[in-house]
Write a protein that holds these residues in place. Structure first.
Motif, PDB file in Angstrom:
ATOM      1  N   ALA A  46       3.773   3.005  11.023  1.00 59.44           N
ATOM      2  CA  ALA A  46       4.625   2.451   9.975  1.00 59.44           C
ATOM      3  C   ALA A  46       3.811   1.636   8.978  1.00 59.44           C
ATOM      4  N   ALA A  47       2.841   0.871   9.474  1.00 58.76           N
ATOM      5  CA  ALA A  47       1.994   0.078   8.578  1.00 58.76           C
ATOM      6  C   ALA A  47       1.196   0.988   7.651  1.00 58.76           C
ATOM      7  N   LEU A  48       0.641   2.065   8.197  1.00 56.81           N
ATOM      8  CA  LEU A  48      -0.117   3.004   7.372  1.00 56.81           C
ATOM      9  C   LEU A  48       0.787   3.704   6.369  1.00 56.81           C
ATOM     10  N   HIS A  49       1.995   4.031   6.785  1.00 56.50           N
ATOM     11  CA  HIS A  49       2.965   4.666   5.886  1.00 56.50           C
ATOM     12  C   HIS A  49       3.226   3.780   4.671  1.00 56.50           C
ATOM     13  N   VAL A  50       3.407   2.490   4.889  1.00 57.68           N
ATOM     14  CA  VAL A  50       3.693   1.572   3.778  1.00 57.68           C
ATOM     15  C   VAL A  50       2.456   1.380   2.907  1.00 57.68           C
ATOM     16  N   LEU A  51       1.295   1.199   3.527  1.00 57.49           N
ATOM     17  CA  LEU A  51       0.069   0.996   2.756  1.00 57.49           C
ATOM     18  C   LEU A  51      -0.218   2.188   1.846  1.00 57.49           C
ATOM     19  N   TYR A  52      -0.164   3.377   2.411  1.00 60.47           N
ATOM     20  CA  TYR A  52      -0.457   4.569   1.606  1.00 60.47           C
ATOM     21  C   TYR A  52       0.654   4.861   0.598  1.00 60.47           C
ATOM     22  N   GLY A  53       1.889   4.538   0.949  1.00 65.61           N
ATOM     23  CA  GLY A  53       2.982   4.749   0.010  1.00 65.61           C
ATOM     24  C   GLY A  53       2.826   3.909  -1.240  1.00 65.61           C
ATOM     25  N   LEU A  54       2.460   2.652  -1.069  1.00 66.35           N
ATOM     26  CA  LEU A  54       2.241   1.775  -2.227  1.00 66.35           C
ATOM     27  C   LEU A  54       1.011   2.203  -3.012  1.00 66.35           C
ATOM     28  N   LYS A  55      -0.050   2.562  -2.292  1.00 66.14           N
ATOM     29  CA  LYS A  55      -1.281   3.001  -2.959  1.00 66.14           C
ATOM     30  C   LYS A  55      -1.010   4.248  -3.808  1.00 66.14           C
ATOM     31  N   ASP A  56      -0.314   5.219  -3.235  1.00 66.18           N
ATOM     32  CA  ASP A  56      -0.043   6.456  -3.961  1.00 66.18           C
ATOM     33  C   ASP A  56       0.889   6.242  -5.152  1.00 66.18           C
ATOM     34  N   ALA A  57       1.672   5.154  -5.092  1.00 68.27           N
ATOM     35  CA  ALA A  57       2.563   4.840  -6.214  1.00 68.27           C
ATOM     36  C   ALA A  57       1.850   4.038  -7.300  1.00 68.27           C
ATOM     37  N   GLY A  58       0.561   3.777  -7.109  1.00 68.73           N
ATOM     38  CA  GLY A  58      -0.222   3.096  -8.135  1.00 68.73           C
ATOM     39  C   GLY A  58      -0.321   1.598  -7.986  1.00 68.73           C
ATOM     40  N   PHE A  59       0.069   1.061  -6.813  1.00 64.94           N
ATOM     41  CA  PHE A  59       0.024  -0.381  -6.598  1.00 64.94           C
ATOM     42  C   PHE A  59      -1.126  -0.753  -5.658  1.00 64.94           C
ATOM     43  N   GLU A  60      -1.528  -2.022  -5.710  1.00 67.25           N
ATOM     44  CA  GLU A  60      -2.449  -2.550  -4.707  1.00 67.25           C
ATOM     45  C   GLU A  60      -1.664  -2.791  -3.420  1.00 67.25           C
ATOM     46  N   ALA A  61      -2.306  -2.574  -2.278  1.00 65.25           N
ATOM     47  CA  ALA A  61      -1.633  -2.800  -1.002  1.00 65.25           C
ATOM     48  C   ALA A  61      -2.661  -3.252   0.026  1.00 65.25           C
ATOM     49  N   TYR A  62      -2.348  -4.356   0.716  1.00 63.00           N
ATOM     50  CA  TYR A  62      -3.260  -4.931   1.711  1.00 63.00           C
ATOM     51  C   TYR A  62      -2.479  -5.299   2.966  1.00 63.00           C
TER      52      TYR A  62
END
Length: 474
Positions: A46-62
C-alpha cells in the motif's frame, strides 16, 4: 506606510529572514541508495502504491518519520506515512477511496487492499506573526497550536517535525534518504532530541512530552539533556490537552510493549502525576509500596502478553492504574463510618469521574473497570453455590488475575488466589471437597483498604513474574 505583500509572498519573505530553530540543521543532506540500508522490500504494498501513484501524477512523494526510524533501529514498522507537495484535494483526485480527514491537521487517508496510508501535505514553519495573519493557522495564548493547515516546502516540513529521529525522508524517485536535522547521527547514537527550542515545542503541543517518554522507552534511546530538562516543569500543561486525545496517547504509552519502562520514565519526569494525579498522590502514602509493586507487575506482564501477541484490554490497565486512588478514597469513607459496600460504590464513581476529566475513559471500559473492582470483595465469599456462580461472571477471569496481582504485590495475604486456581482446575467432586473444607467464610476483611500514612515518593518497584494475565482479553 510599509509595503503590503500578498499573503504567500509575505510568508515566504518572513521565512527567509527568520533564523533557523535552535538545534536544527538547515542544510539538506542527501544519502544515495548505495549508502543506506533501507530497501523498498521493507515497505508495504500500500505504501508503494501511494508513493508511485503520486510520483506518476507529477508530485513529489516521500516516506517519512517513524517507519524509516523503525527500519533503521531493527523494528518492523507497523505504519507508513507519506508526505507530498500535493494538496489534500489533489491527493483525493489521484486515488480512488481517498478521504480527507481532520480539521486541526488536514490529512488524506488512502485505502489500498485493506491497509490505510496517511498522506500529508508539506507543512510550513509557522511563527506567531503568521498565526495572526493566516486563517488556516491558530495558536492559544500559551503557544499551543490549535489549527495548522499552512502548507510549505519539504525543508519547512522537516524543521517543524518533533524529534530528529522522525525527520528522515525517503525519495521514491531515486531511493535516496534526505536528512535535514542530523537524524541519522542521532539514530546511530540512540539519542532522542527535539528539533528547535524544547520549551517552545512542548508548549506548541504538550503531547510531545508523552511522545518523548514513549519513544525513549520503545527505542531504548537516551533523552538529550536539553530535551529532558523542561519535562517535569511543563508537565501540568498536559491537563490542557483534550481528555479524548490523552486517552489515545495513554493507550500508546502502555500498549507499546515497553509499559514497565514507560511507567518508570513517566514517574521520573513527573508526567504520571499530570496524567493520573489521584493515583500519584496515593503512591506517596506510607503504604503505597504495594500499589507501586502492583502497577509494575501489571506492566511487566502486559509487556509479556504483547510480546506473545495476546490481546490486552484497556479496562484492565485502567483498573490497575486507578486502584491506588480507589483504595485511598474507600479508606477515607470507611474512616468516616460509611458501610463498606456504599463506600466502594461511591469511591469508584468519584475516582472514575475525576479521572475522565483528564484522561477520557470510554464507558465501555469504565463499566468493566468497576466490575473488576466490585468482584474483589466477592471473590472471598465462596460458600455454597457462590463459587460456581462467580466463575460464570463475564469478568471473573479479569478479576481473578487482578486478585493474583494484589497478592503478588503484598497488598493482601496470599492463599485466596491459589484456592481459585485449584478450584478452576478441579473436577466436580474435588470442588465439592474444597467447598466443604472452607469453614467460616472470610467475607472480606483482607480486602478492606487500610488507613494510609503519608510518605516520601519512592521510585522503581518489583514483583515476581507469575501473573497469568489471562483476564486481559476479557
Amino acid at each position: 506606510m510599509p509595503r503590503q505583500y500578498p499573503d504567500p509572498l509575505r510568508r515566504f519573505c518572513r521565512f527567509l529572514t527568520r533564523p533557523f530553530r535552535q538545534g536544527s540543521a538547515p542544510q539538506r543532506r542527501i544519502i544515495p541508495r548505495d549508502e543506506h540500508d533501507i530497501s523498498r522490500q521493507d515497505f508495504s504494498r500500500a505504501a508503494l502504491h501511494v508513493l508511485y501513484g503520486l510520483k506518476d501524477a507529477g508530485f513529489e512523494a516521500y516516506l517519512v518519520g517513524g517507519c524509516l526510524r523503525d527500519i533503521l533501529t531493527g523494528i518492523k514498522p507497523k505504519d507508513f506515512d507519506v508526505v507530498t507537495n500535493a494538496h489534500p484535494e489533489e491527493i483525493e483526485r489521484v486515488f480512488r477511496g481517498a478521504r480527507i480527514i481532520g480539521r486541526r491537521f488536514r490529512l488524506v487517508h488512502v485505502r489500498f487492499k485493506g491497509e490505510v496510508i496517511e498522506v500529508a501535505t508539506f507543512r510550513a514553519v509557522t511563527g506567531q506573526e503568521e498565526d495572526e495573519d493566516d486563517r488556516h493557522s491558530r495558536r492559544s495564548a500559551g503557544g499551543q497550536i490549535l489549527r495548522d493547515n499552512v502548507y510549505g516546502t519539504i525543508e519547512e516540513d522537516a524543521l517543524r517535525r518533533d524529534f530528529t529521529c522522525n525527520a528522515l525522508y525517503y525519495d521514491i524517485r531515486d531511493f535516496s534518504l534526505h536528512d535535514f536535522a542530523d537524524s541519522l547521527r542521532d539514530i546511530e547514537h540512540r539519542t532522542l532530541r527535539l528539533i528547535g527550542d524544547p520549551e517552545q515545542r512542548y508548549r506548541e503541543d504538550p503531547v510531545r512530552m508523552i511522545r518523548a517518554v514513549r519513544f525513549a522507552a520503545k527505542l531504548d534511546f537516551s533523552i538529550d539533556p536539553a530535551t529532558e530538562e523542561p519535562l517535569a516543569r511543563l508537565a501540568p500543561l498536559l491537563q490542557q490537552v483534550p481528555s479524548a486525545r490523552l486517552f489515545e496517547e495513554v493507550l500508546k504509552l502502555f500498549l507499546s510493549g515497553q509499559g514497565q519502562r514507560t511507567f518508570a520514565l513517566l514517574q521520573k519526569h513527573h508526567l504520571f502525576d499530570a496524567l493520573f494525579p489521584a493515583t500519584a498522590e496515593a503512591l506517596d502514602d506510607d503504604d503505597g509500596a504495594s500499589d507501586l509493586k502492583l502497577i509494575h507487575a501489571a506492566m511487566r506482564n502486559t509487556d509479556r502478553r504483547l510480546a506473545q501477541e495476546k490481546p490486552v484490554t484497556p479496562a484492565f490497565l485502567f483498573a490497575v492504574l486507578l486502584w491506588p486512588a480507589l483504595r485511598r478514597r474507600v479508606s477515607f469513607y470507611l474512616g468516616h463510618g460509611m458501610p463498606p459496600l456504599q463506600a466502594m460504590n461511591k469511591a469508584a464513581g468519584q475516582v472514575i469521574a475525576d479521572q475522565v476529566g483528564i484522561v477520557a475513559i470510554p464507558r465501555r471500559y469504565s463499566a468493566v473497570v468497576r466490575e473488576i473492582w466490585d468482584l474483589q470483595s466477592r471473590l472471598p465469599r465462596r460458600a455454597g453455590n457462590r463459587a460456581a456462580a462467580l466463575m460464570e461472571h463475564p469478568r471473573f477471569r479479569a478479576a481473578y488475575d487482578f486478585l493474583l496481582l494484589r497478592e503478588e504485590a503484598g497488598e493482601i495475604k496470599p492463599g485466596l488466589g491459589e484456592w481459585w486456581t485449584r478450584f478452576q482446575e478441579a473436577g466436580d467432586e474435588a470442588r465439592d471437597d474444597m467447598l466443604a473444607g472452607l469453614g467460616r467464610q472470610d467475607s472480606g476483611p483482607q480486602n478492606a483498604p487500610r488507613k494510609r500514612r503519608r510518605r516520601r515518593r519512592r521510585s522503581g518497584g518489583g514483583a515476581s513474574d507469575n501473573y497469568s494475565g489471562g483476564g486481559q482479553d476479557e
